[in-house]
Design a protein around this motif. Structure first.
Motif, PDB file in Angstrom:
ATOM      1  N   LEU A  81      14.408  30.024   3.527  1.00  0.00           N
ATOM      2  CA  LEU A  81      15.466  30.970   3.149  1.00  0.00           C
ATOM      3  C   LEU A  81      16.120  30.569   1.835  1.00  0.00           C
ATOM      4  CD1 LEU A  81      17.488  33.302   3.778  1.00  0.00           C
ATOM      5  CD2 LEU A  81      18.868  31.593   4.996  1.00  0.00           C
ATOM      6  N   LEU A  82      16.476  29.296   1.727  1.00  0.00           N
ATOM      7  CA  LEU A  82      17.143  28.816   0.514  1.00  0.00           C
ATOM      8  C   LEU A  82      16.217  28.944  -0.695  1.00  0.00           C
ATOM      9  CD1 LEU A  82      18.885  25.607   1.921  1.00  0.00           C
ATOM     10  CD2 LEU A  82      19.926  27.830   1.497  1.00  0.00           C
ATOM     11  N   ALA A  83      14.948  28.588  -0.508  1.00  0.00           N
ATOM     12  CA  ALA A  83      13.988  28.684  -1.612  1.00  0.00           C
ATOM     13  C   ALA A  83      13.800  30.135  -2.046  1.00  0.00           C
ATOM     14  CB  ALA A  83      12.653  28.077  -1.194  1.00  0.00           C
ATOM     15  N   ARG A  84      13.676  31.023  -1.073  1.00  0.00           N
ATOM     16  CA  ARG A  84      13.496  32.438  -1.408  1.00  0.00           C
ATOM     17  C   ARG A  84      14.704  32.980  -2.176  1.00  0.00           C
ATOM     18  NH1 ARG A  84      12.699  34.167   3.321  1.00  0.00           N
ATOM     19  NH2 ARG A  84      14.737  35.035   3.811  1.00  0.00           N
ATOM     20  N   ASN A  85      15.896  32.670  -1.696  1.00  0.00           N
ATOM     21  CA  ASN A  85      17.102  33.146  -2.375  1.00  0.00           C
ATOM     22  C   ASN A  85      17.189  32.604  -3.801  1.00  0.00           C
ATOM     23  OD1 ASN A  85      17.777  34.485  -0.073  1.00  0.00           O
ATOM     24  ND2 ASN A  85      19.524  33.202   0.474  1.00  0.00           N
ATOM     25  N   TYR A  86      16.847  31.327  -3.956  1.00  0.00           N
ATOM     26  CA  TYR A  86      16.931  30.734  -5.294  1.00  0.00           C
ATOM     27  C   TYR A  86      15.941  31.407  -6.241  1.00  0.00           C
ATOM     28  CZ  TYR A  86      17.591  27.336  -8.980  1.00  0.00           C
ATOM     29  OH  TYR A  86      17.885  26.747 -10.202  1.00  0.00           O
ATOM     30  N   LEU A  87      14.702  31.537  -5.819  1.00  0.00           N
ATOM     31  CA  LEU A  87      13.670  32.085  -6.696  1.00  0.00           C
ATOM     32  C   LEU A  87      13.897  33.556  -7.008  1.00  0.00           C
ATOM     33  CD1 LEU A  87      10.608  30.249  -5.156  1.00  0.00           C
ATOM     34  CD2 LEU A  87      11.580  29.892  -7.435  1.00  0.00           C
ATOM     35  N   GLN A  88      14.570  34.252  -6.115  1.00  0.00           N
ATOM     36  CA  GLN A  88      14.856  35.663  -6.365  1.00  0.00           C
ATOM     37  C   GLN A  88      16.096  35.866  -7.232  1.00  0.00           C
ATOM     38  OE1 GLN A  88      15.019  37.181  -2.331  1.00  0.00           O
ATOM     39  NE2 GLN A  88      12.854  37.757  -2.345  1.00  0.00           N
ATOM     40  N   ARG A  89      16.990  34.871  -7.249  1.00  0.00           N
ATOM     41  CA  ARG A  89      18.277  35.056  -7.930  1.00  0.00           C
ATOM     42  C   ARG A  89      18.463  34.155  -9.151  1.00  0.00           C
ATOM     43  NH1 ARG A  89      21.972  37.467  -4.419  1.00  0.00           N
ATOM     44  NH2 ARG A  89      23.755  36.246  -5.104  1.00  0.00           N
ATOM     45  N   ASP A 111      14.714  21.817   9.643  1.00  0.00           N
ATOM     46  CA  ASP A 111      14.870  23.275   9.704  1.00  0.00           C
ATOM     47  C   ASP A 111      14.035  23.933   8.606  1.00  0.00           C
ATOM     48  OD1 ASP A 111      15.674  25.891   9.923  1.00  0.00           O
ATOM     49  OD2 ASP A 111      17.819  25.445  10.076  1.00  0.00           O
ATOM     50  N   LYS A 112      12.778  24.189   8.904  1.00  0.00           N
ATOM     51  CA  LYS A 112      11.892  24.764   7.886  1.00  0.00           C
ATOM     52  C   LYS A 112      12.295  26.190   7.528  1.00  0.00           C
ATOM     53  CE  LYS A 112       8.340  27.070  10.602  1.00  0.00           C
ATOM     54  NZ  LYS A 112       6.905  27.308  10.777  1.00  0.00           N
ATOM     55  N   ASP A 113      12.827  26.931   8.505  1.00  0.00           N
ATOM     56  CA  ASP A 113      13.227  28.314   8.218  1.00  0.00           C
ATOM     57  C   ASP A 113      14.382  28.353   7.221  1.00  0.00           C
ATOM     58  OD1 ASP A 113      11.303  29.381   9.900  1.00  0.00           O
ATOM     59  OD2 ASP A 113      12.611  29.315  11.656  1.00  0.00           O
ATOM     60  N   LYS A 114      15.271  27.374   7.309  1.00  0.00           N
ATOM     61  CA  LYS A 114      16.388  27.310   6.372  1.00  0.00           C
ATOM     62  C   LYS A 114      15.879  26.938   4.978  1.00  0.00           C
ATOM     63  CE  LYS A 114      20.873  27.502   5.712  1.00  0.00           C
ATOM     64  NZ  LYS A 114      21.798  27.040   6.734  1.00  0.00           N
ATOM     65  N   VAL A 115      14.932  26.014   4.921  1.00  0.00           N
ATOM     66  CA  VAL A 115      14.334  25.652   3.638  1.00  0.00           C
ATOM     67  C   VAL A 115      13.699  26.872   3.000  1.00  0.00           C
ATOM     68  CG1 VAL A 115      12.488  24.325   2.532  1.00  0.00           C
ATOM     69  CG2 VAL A 115      13.976  23.221   4.213  1.00  0.00           C
TER      70      VAL A 115
END
Length: 403
Positions: free
Chosen positions: A203-211, A197-201
């Motif tokens: 999403l998780l990466a974006r959320n982590y780097l933003q937060r 699931d590349k879209d989930k990867v």
């Protein structure tokens, strides 16, 4: 007084005392307040507040001492009984919790919850999953449910990845901005990658780097992200990887490019290695940082292409004393293979297996004239096979360098 202010005063009181001591005229805070103060500090650590981590280490010692000294009657209160489990599952001293759970009759919480806590303290994964799998009573704090979800997700990941990932999703929805969410984002990367699931990867990466870009645990995040990219392989494009990388602060972006480039080389994906090493080289130069590693990976990724001559020159000029031993092995493997490629006699030095195949199919008469053979289309096969063997050989050499 608001809860936040009360907890801040409690923390100030805890860190101002010598370890293991308390003022005689100061009543000991209830366990649930002590654990709440610990969790507040942990969330500040996850957000990147530099003063929070050393304070947390000191507070943990004081909390362990005060929990040990607590009057047994306090554990009859459900909030305190649940707090001791939250404390355990969030980095608390397992020996302290074991003593309390085995010497005190806790009638206010489920026996399964106690058994699961003891299994966690013992490092018993089967006991953790078995005892923490039952439906929890409605009065269980959401923070405890999230904590249980995190520890059971880690155990379930080996046998039921979709369920494990759902538990991490629950944490992200119910405990935003906390250390629990930070850990859920990190741990979810490989689970999502294993499901393809590349879209989930992303999403998780974006959320982590933003937060949580400033979290002291971000090093682990980047390791997990690189591993996830390696698992996804061609399912995730270079542009999509670049989009994720652009969210990282500049100092973190360079090692991220380098790690992906190296992983791609070892995995045999020279196109990705070339893309990432070019990004790394440009970034290193703009930062006025050492670009030796980037040039190493760029040179290796060009061995076996029409740029083999330039690649060999680049590799020969690299200062070995700036390379890690494992990268020196990569350098030696690539140099050896590049030398063999350059030694190959060829009428057309830019000849590639792809061009040879096209010529063989399109001009059989030419092939027959050059070889004097009666097999017009197959006459170039030995050269193609030899080239393929050499490409396979470099993959094998790079694989050995991985060790």
């Amino acid at each position: 007084m608001k809860w936040g202010s009360r907890l801040r005063w409690l923390l100030i009181g805890l860190v101002s005392l010598p370890l293991g001591m308390a003022r005689a005229d100061m009543p000991s805070p209830e366990p649930y307040l002590l654990v709440r103060s610990m969790r507040m500090l942990q969330d500040q650590v996850a957000s990147g507040k530099p003063e929070a981590l050393p304070m947390l280490n000191r507070v943990l010692g004081h909390i362990a001492a005060q929990l040990q000294a607590a009057n047994p009657d306090v554990w009859h209160k459900p909030a305190n009984a649940y707090a001791i489990v939250i404390y355990l599952l969030n980095g608390g001293n397992p020996q302290v919790v074991r003593t309390i759970l085995t010497t005190t009759k806790l009638e206010s919480i489920s026996p399964k919850l106690i058994a699961g806590s003891l299994a966690y303290a013992d490092g018993n994964p089967l006991g953790i999953v078995e005892n923490f799998s039952e439906e929890l009573p409605p009065d269980v704090p959401s923070e405890l449910i999230a904590s249980i979800s995190l520890v059971t997700a880690a155990q379930l990941a080996a046998i039921d990845v979709p369920t494990a990932l759902k538990r991490l999703d629950y944490i992200r929805l119910t405990a935003p901005g906390t250390l629990l969410e930070e850990a859920a984002l990190r741990r979810g990367l490989m689970m999502a990658a294993n499901l393809g699931d590349k879209d989930k990867v992303r999403l998780l990466a974006r959320n982590y780097l933003q937060r949580f870009a400033l979290s002291p645990y971000s090093e682990d995040f980047f390791r997990q992200l690189v591993d996830a990219v390696m698992v996804l392989k061609a399912k995730i494009s270079n542009d999509e990887i670049e989009e994720m990388a652009s969210l990282a602060w500049t100092g973190a972006r360079l090692p991220l490019y380098l790690r992906i480039a190296r992983g791609a080389i070892v995995g045999g994906d020279m196109q990705r290695a070339r893309f990432m090493s070019e990004k790394a080289e440009a970034l290193a130069q703009s930062l006025k940082a050492d670009d030796t590693q980037a040039r190493l990976y760029l040179g290796i990724s060009n061995v076996g292409t029409e740029k083999t001559d330039d690649a060999m020159k680049m590799l020969s000029e690299l200062p070995r004393d700036r390379l890690h031993e494992r990268d020196v092995k990569l350098l030696e493997a690539a140099a050896a293979m590049g030398g063999k490629i350059l030694e190959q006699p060829s009428a057309d030095t830019a000849e590639t297996p792809q061009r040879s195949l096209v010529k063989a199919g399109a001009a059989p008469a030419d092939a027959k004239a050059r070889t004097g053979a009666s097999r017009p289309a197959i006459a170039v096969d030995p050269m193609i096979d030899e080239t393929r063997k050499k490409l396979d050989a470099i993959d094998a050499l790079l694989g050995k360098a991985r060790k």
